[in-house]
Scaffold this active site. Structure first.
Site, PDB file in Angstrom:
ATOM      1  N   ILE A  63       0.849  -1.195   0.000  1.00 33.83           N
ATOM      2  CA  ILE A  63       0.000   0.000   0.000  1.00 33.83           C
ATOM      3  C   ILE A  63       0.887   1.248   0.000  1.00 33.83           C
ATOM      4  O   ILE A  63       1.877   1.313   0.737  1.00 33.83           O
ATOM      5  CB  ILE A  63      -0.952   0.000   1.213  1.00 33.83           C
ATOM      6  CG1 ILE A  63      -1.769  -1.305   1.214  1.00 33.83           C
ATOM      7  CG2 ILE A  63      -1.862   1.218   1.185  1.00 33.83           C
ATOM      8  CD1 ILE A  63      -2.683  -1.463   2.415  1.00 33.83           C
ATOM      9  N   GLU A 111       1.497  -4.171   5.640  1.00 34.04           N
ATOM     10  CA  GLU A 111       0.615  -3.752   4.538  1.00 34.04           C
ATOM     11  C   GLU A 111       1.149  -4.296   3.222  1.00 34.04           C
ATOM     12  O   GLU A 111       1.057  -3.663   2.198  1.00 34.04           O
ATOM     13  CB  GLU A 111       0.497  -2.226   4.514  1.00 34.04           C
ATOM     14  CG  GLU A 111       1.693  -1.508   5.067  1.00 34.04           C
ATOM     15  CD  GLU A 111       2.689  -1.105   3.988  1.00 34.04           C
ATOM     16  OE1 GLU A 111       3.836  -1.623   4.060  1.00 34.04           O
ATOM     17  OE2 GLU A 111       2.342  -0.307   3.111  1.00 34.04           O
ATOM     18  N   ASN A 162      -2.506   5.823   8.590  1.00 29.51           N
ATOM     19  CA  ASN A 162      -2.534   5.559  10.037  1.00 29.51           C
ATOM     20  C   ASN A 162      -2.372   6.853  10.827  1.00 29.51           C
ATOM     21  O   ASN A 162      -3.070   7.092  11.805  1.00 29.51           O
ATOM     22  CB  ASN A 162      -1.394   4.622  10.420  1.00 29.51           C
ATOM     23  CG  ASN A 162      -1.754   3.156  10.225  1.00 29.51           C
ATOM     24  OD1 ASN A 162      -2.886   2.746  10.429  1.00 29.51           O
ATOM     25  ND2 ASN A 162      -0.777   2.367   9.828  1.00 29.51           N
TER      26      ASN A 162
END
Ligand code: GH3
Ligand code: MG
Ligand code: MG
Length: 338
Positions: A198, A240, A205
């Site tokens: 990602i 991720e 976040n």
């Protein structure tokens, strides 16, 4: 209480492999229900179409178990072909009906913690009675618990995808198959490894919080399941990063499949967050590959994609041919990663 039944049930719990577990359960049911056959299907999502992959079929009198290979999923029947089966999955409940030949078909859902993951189809001369259905229900609960134990070791708890540990075992099976398949077919339709990461996930976040970050991971995992075929294998590799093993795809097909994921993520409207993108690097899996070396090649293509705009799909071999990356020599390869 029938003690041989208890012994058979106890035996089913000794299996640590899905295929042998399915065999044990199907054989037990044929024996104790005196059924004509018992077949276990696994539900696979084949690019958005739900299909039924036959896993094991036991016929009365035929003690030789037949496990089905993971064939091309596009040849499997779709769930909606048989409305009674579709209903069984949607309602999570048993359906019984009489077939044209006069036999009765009982169709039961095989469930995981999350969803219906397969079907058990029992064909018998007469309808199953309440006591028999109770027995089948109890055996399916044992199957469900055993499958959950297997999942616990093999899957990532957030997304339900296969985990990194499972990748190594899967890779070994793939390599054996690559070595066994006809060389020419292997040339025409090789397998590929893709590494997706990602873009700028840390900033998601940071600005929205970890819970939103986790939601993005979950949604991307779901988009991935829809983008790839049932025979392709999807892993969450940690944080991720996701690994995709594509089976039997031409070079052009692999590029299309990986870019479909990139484009699908780009087009998706993530609640509260809006646009998220992924970058992806991929490489061809060779017969003599190790899990570490092919992940490393995909990773260097991914690194290149990150440095060239992100939201980008790059192929290692193409980058080497263009002189953008250098292939490592075999001697440097495969110090184990795990
Ligand atoms: P890049 O485009 O270069 O990939 O940037 P990036 O921010 O995605 O990359 P980086 O490797 O710097 O950051 C990855 C971040 O992923 C770090 C960590 O905060 C976050 N992360 C890793 N695992 C999880 C997880 O399970 N849940 C959540 N919410 N965040 C995670
Ligand atoms: Mg990363
Ligand atoms: Mg990242």
């Amino acid at each position: 209480m029938n003690s041989s039944l208890i012994v058979s049930v106890a035996d089913t719990t000794s299996h640590r492999d899905r295929d042998t577990l399915n065999h044990a359960v199907a054989s037990l049911l044929v024996d104790f229900l005196d059924a004509e056959s018992a077949t276990i299907y696994r539900l696979v999502d084949d690019a958005g179409v739900r299909r039924l992959a036959p896993r094991v079929a036991i016929t009365r009198g035929d003690r030789e178990p037949r496990t089905q290979a993971d064939d091309d999923p596009s040849t499997f029947r779709t769930l909606t072909d048989t409305p009674a089966w579709d209903q069984c999955v949607r309602r999570h409940e048993l359906t019984q009906y009489t077939q044209p030949g006069g036999n009765t078909c009982a169709v039961l859902p095989i469930e995981s913690e999350r969803d219906v993951i397969g079907l058990l189809v029992v064909e018998s001369k007469s309808r199953l009675q309440a006591r028999e259905l109770e027995l089948v229900g109890a055996i399916l609960r044992i199957l469900k618990n055993q499958l959950a134990l297997l999942d616990y070791g093999e899957r990532d708890t957030l997304t339900g995808m296969l985990n990194r540990k499972t990748f190594e075992a899967t890779f070994e099976k793939l390599r054996q198959r690559l070595r066994a398949t006809d060389a020419e077919l292997g040339e025409a339709e090789p397998s590929w490894i893709g590494l997706a990461d990602i873009d700028k996930f840390k900033s998601i976040n940071d600005s929205h919080g970890h819970l939103f970050g986790d939601e993005v991971l979950l949604l991307i995992a779901q988009l991935m399941t829809k983008c790839f075929r049932g025979a392709d294998q999807l892993f969450r590799f940690g944080g991720e990063e996701f690994v995709i093993v594509l089976d039997h795809a031409s070079a052009a097909g692999a590029q299309v499949a990986f870019d479909r994921l990139r484009a699908t993520v780009e087009a998706y409207d993530f609640p509260q967050i809006g646009r998220v993108t992924v970058s992806l690097g991929y490489s061809r899996i060779t017969r003599d590959d190790g899990p570490t070396s092919c992940v490393e090649r995909a990773d260097s293509a991914l690194y290149y994609a990150k440095n060239h705009g992100r939201n980008n799909v790059r192929n290692f071999e193409a980058l080497v041919a263009e002189g953008e990356l250098v292939a490592r020599s075999e001697a440097e390869d495969d110090t184990e990663l795990f």
